[in-house]
Scaffold this motif. Structure first.
Motif, short mmCIF file in Angstrom:
data_model
loop_
_atom_site.label_atom_id
_atom_site.label_comp_id
_atom_site.label_asym_id
_atom_site.label_seq_id
_atom_site.Cartn_x
_atom_site.Cartn_y
_atom_site.Cartn_z
N TYR A 118 0.83 -1.20 0.00
CA TYR A 118 0.00 0.00 0.00
C TYR A 118 0.87 1.25 0.00
O TYR A 118 0.64 2.19 -0.78
N ARG A 122 0.94 3.93 -2.99
CA ARG A 122 0.55 5.30 -2.66
C ARG A 122 1.61 6.30 -3.14
O ARG A 122 1.28 7.35 -3.68
N SER A 126 -0.21 5.52 -7.56
CA SER A 126 -1.53 5.70 -6.93
C SER A 126 -2.66 5.27 -7.86
O SER A 126 -3.78 5.00 -7.40
N ASP A 127 -2.39 5.19 -9.17
CA ASP A 127 -3.41 4.72 -10.10
C ASP A 127 -3.84 3.29 -9.79
O ASP A 127 -5.01 2.93 -9.99
N LEU A 129 -4.13 1.99 -6.84
CA LEU A 129 -5.09 2.08 -5.73
C LEU A 129 -6.46 2.54 -6.22
O LEU A 129 -7.48 1.92 -5.90
N SER A 130 -6.49 3.60 -7.02
CA SER A 130 -7.78 4.13 -7.46
C SER A 130 -8.47 3.21 -8.45
O SER A 130 -9.65 2.88 -8.29
N GLU A 131 -7.76 2.76 -9.48
CA GLU A 131 -8.38 1.92 -10.50
C GLU A 131 -8.66 0.51 -9.99
O GLU A 131 -9.58 -0.15 -10.46
N GLY A 133 -9.62 -0.16 -6.95
CA GLY A 133 -10.64 -0.11 -5.90
C GLY A 133 -10.07 -0.37 -4.51
O GLY A 133 -10.75 -0.86 -3.62
N GLU A 135 -9.11 1.11 -1.24
CA GLU A 135 -9.44 2.36 -0.56
C GLU A 135 -8.61 2.62 0.69
O GLU A 135 -8.56 3.75 1.17
#
Length: 156
Positions: A118, A122, A126-127, A129-131, A133, A135
């Motif tokens: 993580y 981060r 970071s893509d 993490l966002s793509e 899902g 959180e």
């Protein structure tokens, strides 16, 4: 090269003369990002064509009972991979995969590995993490990525 592309290159060349060295550095970085994104798109399109042609869609793409399936696939071009989280495909090169594997293998446990992954995502990607899902650092997807890294790769 077509006429439109030649004209655009000529226009950009004229503008470059007026830009400061810092601005040129920024433009160079942006151009690198654009090229990288094009390579990712090309690699993903080639993979999709291959899967359609062979009639194979990875069985692991279907969500499991505890959430989206996670797996790592090597692309046709050596040294390039996709981390799949459900239907999200996240392009990685061998250096990124090696960094992730090092974090996982040095962590000592899935939970510590997940926390390390993580932190790396981060800071560096970071893509993912966002793509993907993801959180929070307690997302079960991180432990699935950890497990997939440990099952797919070996120290070398």
């Amino acid at each position: 090269m077509d006429k439109k592309k030649k004209a655009l290159i000529a226009e950009i060349s004229e503008l470059l003369e007026k830009i400061s060295p810092e601005g040129l550095t920024f433009l160079k970085e942006q151009a690198s990002v654009l090229i990288y994104n094009q390579e990712v798109e090309t690699a993903n399109e080639a993979l999709m064509k291959k899967q359609k042609k062979s009639g194979n869609s990875p069985e692991r793409e279907k969500p499991g009972p505890s959430g989206p399936e996670v797996f790592i696939e090597q692309l046709e071009k050596p040294g390039y991979f996709n981390i799949r989280i459900g239907k999200a495909k996240l392009f990685m090169d061998r250096h990124e995969i090696k960094a992730l594997y090092t974090i996982a293998s040095n962590s000592g446990s899935p939970s510590k590995g997940a926390a390390g992954l993580y932190s790396w995502f981060r800071k560096e990607r970071s893509d993912v993490l966002s793509e993907g899902g993801i959180e929070s650092r307690t997302s079960p997807l991180l432990e699935r990525i950890y497990t997939e890294l440990m099952e797919t790769f070996t120290a070398s």
